[in-house]
Write a protein that holds these residues in place. Structure first.
Motif, PDB file in Angstrom:
ATOM      1  N   ILE A   1       0.943  -1.451  -0.092  1.00  0.00           N
ATOM      2  CA  ILE A   1      -0.013   0.209   0.151  1.00  0.00           C
ATOM      3  C   ILE A   1       0.702   1.163   0.123  1.00  0.00           C
ATOM      4  O   ILE A   1       0.683   2.306  -0.587  1.00  0.00           O
ATOM      5  N   VAL A   2       1.832   1.371   0.723  1.00  0.00           N
ATOM      6  CA  VAL A   2       2.803   2.389   0.702  1.00  0.00           C
ATOM      7  C   VAL A   2       3.442   2.627  -0.611  1.00  0.00           C
ATOM      8  O   VAL A   2       3.658   3.812  -0.917  1.00  0.00           O
ATOM      9  N   VAL A   3       4.159   1.712  -1.091  1.00  0.00           N
ATOM     10  CA  VAL A   3       4.767   1.774  -2.320  1.00  0.00           C
ATOM     11  C   VAL A   3       3.807   2.136  -3.382  1.00  0.00           C
ATOM     12  O   VAL A   3       4.054   3.004  -4.093  1.00  0.00           O
ATOM     13  N   ILE A   4       2.649   1.409  -3.634  1.00  0.00           N
ATOM     14  CA  ILE A   4       1.603   1.912  -4.702  1.00  0.00           C
ATOM     15  C   ILE A   4       1.272   3.345  -4.571  1.00  0.00           C
ATOM     16  O   ILE A   4       1.096   4.104  -5.174  1.00  0.00           O
ATOM     17  N   GLY A   5       0.781   3.654  -2.998  1.00  0.00           N
ATOM     18  CA  GLY A   5       0.356   4.993  -2.844  1.00  0.00           C
ATOM     19  C   GLY A   5       1.630   6.064  -3.160  1.00  0.00           C
ATOM     20  O   GLY A   5       1.113   6.959  -4.068  1.00  0.00           O
ATOM     21  N   VAL A   6       3.005   5.730  -2.992  1.00  0.00           N
ATOM     22  CA  VAL A   6       3.766   6.913  -3.276  1.00  0.00           C
ATOM     23  C   VAL A   6       3.885   7.015  -4.867  1.00  0.00           C
ATOM     24  O   VAL A   6       3.953   7.858  -5.343  1.00  0.00           O
TER      25      VAL A   6
ATOM     26  N   GLY B   1      -3.073  26.322 -16.422  1.00  0.00           N
ATOM     27  CA  GLY B   1      -4.499  27.155 -15.674  1.00  0.00           C
ATOM     28  C   GLY B   1      -5.570  26.336 -15.814  1.00  0.00           C
ATOM     29  O   GLY B   1      -6.679  26.641 -15.756  1.00  0.00           O
ATOM     30  N   ILE B   2      -5.464  24.813 -15.761  1.00  0.00           N
ATOM     31  CA  ILE B   2      -6.357  23.867 -15.802  1.00  0.00           C
ATOM     32  C   ILE B   2      -6.671  23.859 -14.166  1.00  0.00           C
ATOM     33  O   ILE B   2      -6.158  23.451 -13.245  1.00  0.00           O
ATOM     34  N   LYS B   3      -8.069  23.760 -13.755  1.00  0.00           N
ATOM     35  CA  LYS B   3      -8.654  23.460 -12.518  1.00  0.00           C
ATOM     36  C   LYS B   3      -8.752  22.109 -12.437  1.00  0.00           C
ATOM     37  O   LYS B   3      -9.327  21.472 -12.988  1.00  0.00           O
ATOM     38  N   ALA B   4      -8.424  21.644 -11.233  1.00  0.00           N
ATOM     39  CA  ALA B   4      -8.151  20.224 -10.823  1.00  0.00           C
ATOM     40  C   ALA B   4      -9.450  19.964  -9.677  1.00  0.00           C
ATOM     41  O   ALA B   4      -9.327  20.836  -8.506  1.00  0.00           O
ATOM     42  N   ASP B   5     -10.711  19.404  -9.955  1.00  0.00           N
ATOM     43  CA  ASP B   5     -11.573  19.125  -9.284  1.00  0.00           C
ATOM     44  C   ASP B   5     -11.343  18.153  -7.944  1.00  0.00           C
ATOM     45  O   ASP B   5     -11.669  18.172  -6.757  1.00  0.00           O
ATOM     46  N   THR B   6     -10.553  17.136  -8.300  1.00  0.00           N
ATOM     47  CA  THR B   6     -10.105  15.990  -7.555  1.00  0.00           C
ATOM     48  C   THR B   6      -8.844  15.297  -7.603  1.00  0.00           C
ATOM     49  O   THR B   6      -8.349  15.078  -8.720  1.00  0.00           O
ATOM     50  N   PHE B   7      -8.087  15.112  -6.622  1.00  0.00           N
ATOM     51  CA  PHE B   7      -7.087  14.394  -6.455  1.00  0.00           C
ATOM     52  C   PHE B   7      -6.827  13.395  -5.590  1.00  0.00           C
ATOM     53  O   PHE B   7      -7.047  13.220  -4.437  1.00  0.00           O
ATOM     54  N   SER B   8      -7.393  12.040  -6.005  1.00  0.00           N
ATOM     55  CA  SER B   8      -7.377  10.893  -5.316  1.00  0.00           C
ATOM     56  C   SER B   8      -6.305   9.954  -5.563  1.00  0.00           C
ATOM     57  O   SER B   8      -5.975   9.378  -6.691  1.00  0.00           O
ATOM     58  N   ILE B   9      -5.946   9.124  -4.366  1.00  0.00           N
ATOM     59  CA  ILE B   9      -5.254   8.054  -4.393  1.00  0.00           C
ATOM     60  C   ILE B   9      -6.042   6.820  -4.172  1.00  0.00           C
ATOM     61  O   ILE B   9      -6.664   6.758  -2.889  1.00  0.00           O
ATOM     62  N   GLY B  10      -6.185   5.975  -5.036  1.00  0.00           N
ATOM     63  CA  GLY B  10      -7.365   4.888  -4.665  1.00  0.00           C
ATOM     64  C   GLY B  10      -8.243   5.204  -5.484  1.00  0.00           C
ATOM     65  O   GLY B  10      -8.944   6.218  -5.806  1.00  0.00           O
ATOM     66  N   PHE B  11      -9.398   4.276  -5.513  1.00  0.00           N
ATOM     67  CA  PHE B  11     -10.464   4.432  -6.193  1.00  0.00           C
ATOM     68  C   PHE B  11     -11.753   4.207  -5.239  1.00  0.00           C
ATOM     69  O   PHE B  11     -11.476   3.605  -3.947  1.00  0.00           O
TER      70      PHE B  11
ATOM     71  N   LEU C   1      -9.861   1.697  -2.495  1.00  0.00           N
ATOM     72  CA  LEU C   1      -9.248   0.740  -3.232  1.00  0.00           C
ATOM     73  C   LEU C   1      -7.873   1.305  -3.571  1.00  0.00           C
ATOM     74  O   LEU C   1      -7.832   1.966  -4.554  1.00  0.00           O
ATOM     75  N   PRO C   2      -6.803   0.630  -2.998  1.00  0.00           N
ATOM     76  CA  PRO C   2      -5.586   1.209  -3.388  1.00  0.00           C
ATOM     77  C   PRO C   2      -4.758   0.752  -4.545  1.00  0.00           C
ATOM     78  O   PRO C   2      -3.733   0.510  -4.386  1.00  0.00           O
TER      79      PRO C   2
END
Length: 377
Positions: free
Chosen positions: A15-20, A37-47, A67-68
């Motif tokens: 989990i640590v390796v994949i997360g990084v 200048g593109i707006k990001a709505d979401t930055f997600s680690i995992g689904f 789900l990592p």
């Protein structure tokens, strides 16, 4: 033989390796989008379901999900995490639409997509460069120090003192290059160019198929020539030289991955040699037990793998987006929304099928199906 690490230790390390690595990949997309200048709505680690998160002052939701096994950046104007364009985005106020991913020129969108895999390669280069400056760069001159009687090398006519210049059309600069090419070509004839007494010669060598087991009990096959090399040299590199050799190492590993994939597709290697998330998790736990340096180097290898796979021209992956942009550039207009929707759906189906197949392979490699068969029999 070293004992296998425990399940919880392996899971935590994975989990640590994949997360990084996922964070590094998605940060590449995010930072390049910020440049344009593109707006990001979401930055997600995992689904999936959000476990924890916060919203920054720019309106981006940063979150950890259940789900990592990946991650995503959803930009303004995206319909979903796969960056499928929202057909209603054009109805947004002009000042908001200007910050969407779809409103940007194609070359800017392509660079945002490309930045993810490139960041994975840059991470690997950084890791290798640091190791070459601190621990040293290990290499062996590509000169044969001995030939085993009856071996593939002896049959091909290799002799002590020969210098290997090229194998399978690839330039050889060190003995490690020989090992890299031979290992992935068991039982396959390969062309060799050598230098003997200042005269170049052409040979054809067929590496012997060797079945081996590593110190954790993992079985695998590889090619072998039957030669010994001269002594190994370890040199600490200067920063410039370290970066040069790190780029070279990253390129060679990427090429090896491409060659292996071609071999699987063309039938030269069995598909059951491919591993999925369970096998990666197993190797992650094993490397973690060997210490931080081993784990970090393994992370560099997985980072290259992540960058390479994401560049494959499959919809839902970065390479699939780049392929669609290439089609758009040739046609001089975007593909119809329905065509793009079908492309994303087919890409998702292909990735899901591949993931299920690799998981099946992983379970077979640890004897799950054999064990079930014995219980049911």
């Amino acid at each position: 033989m070293i004992a296998q690490p425990g399940f919880l230790f392996t899971l935590a390390a994975f989990i640590v390796v994949i997360g990084v690595l996922v964070f590094i990949h998605e940060a590449g997309h995010y930072l390049m989008a910020r440049v344009f200048g593109i707006k990001a709505d979401t930055f997600s680690i995992g689904f999936g379901r959000e476990i924890a998160g916060w919203t920054d002052k720019r309106g981006t939701r940063w979150k950890l999900s259940a789900l990592p096994l990946g991650g995503y950046v959803k930009f303004a104007g995206d319909l979903n995490a796969a960056s499928e364009p929202d057909p209603d985005a054009a109805q947004m106020p002009p000042e908001e639409y200007a910050k969407t991913f779809q409103a940007k020129p194609m070359w800017q969108r392509a660079l945002v997509i490309l930045a993810g895999p490139l960041t994975n390669f840059l991470f690997a280069i950084l890791v290798f460069a640091v190791f070459f400056m601190t621990y040293g760069h290990a290499f062996t001159p590509a000169i044969i120090n001995g030939v085993q009687p009856g071996s593939p090398a002896a049959v091909a006519g290799l002799q002590t003192g020969d210098k290997i210049i090229a194998l399978d059309g690839q330039t050889v600069e060190r003995f490690e290059d020989v090992v890299r090419v031979v290992t992935i070509n068991p039982g396959t004839p390969i062309d060799a160019r050598i230098s003997r007494d200042g005269v170049e010669r052409q040979l054809t060598i067929t590496p012997k198929v060797v079945a081996e087991t590593d110190r954790f009990g993992n079985a695998y096959t590889r090619g072998m020539l039957g030669v010994t090399s001269a002594g190994r040299i370890v040199e600490r590199r200067s920063p410039v030289a370290a970066v040069y050799f790190a780029v070279q190492e990253t390129w060679l590993l990427t090429r090896t991955m491409a060659d292996t994939l071609v071999q699987v597709v063309t039938g030269r290697r069995a598909v059951n040699e491919l591993g999925g998330p369970l096998k990666i998790a197993q190797f992650t736990g094993q490397q973690a037990t060997l210490g931080l340096p081993n784990l970090v180097q393994f992370m560099a290898l997985i980072s290259i793998n992540l960058g390479f796979i994401n560049l494959l021209p499959i919809p839902m992956l970065d390479g699939g987006h780049l392929f669609l942009y290439a089609v758009e550039a040739i046609r001089r207009r975007p593909l119809e929304a329905k065509v793009q929707e079908w492309a994303f759906m087919s890409g998702f189906a292909a990735l899901l099928t591949l993931m299920l197949f690799l998981t099946w392979n992983d379970l077979a490699s640890v004897g799950v199906w054999k064990h079930l068969s014995a219980l049911l029999g």
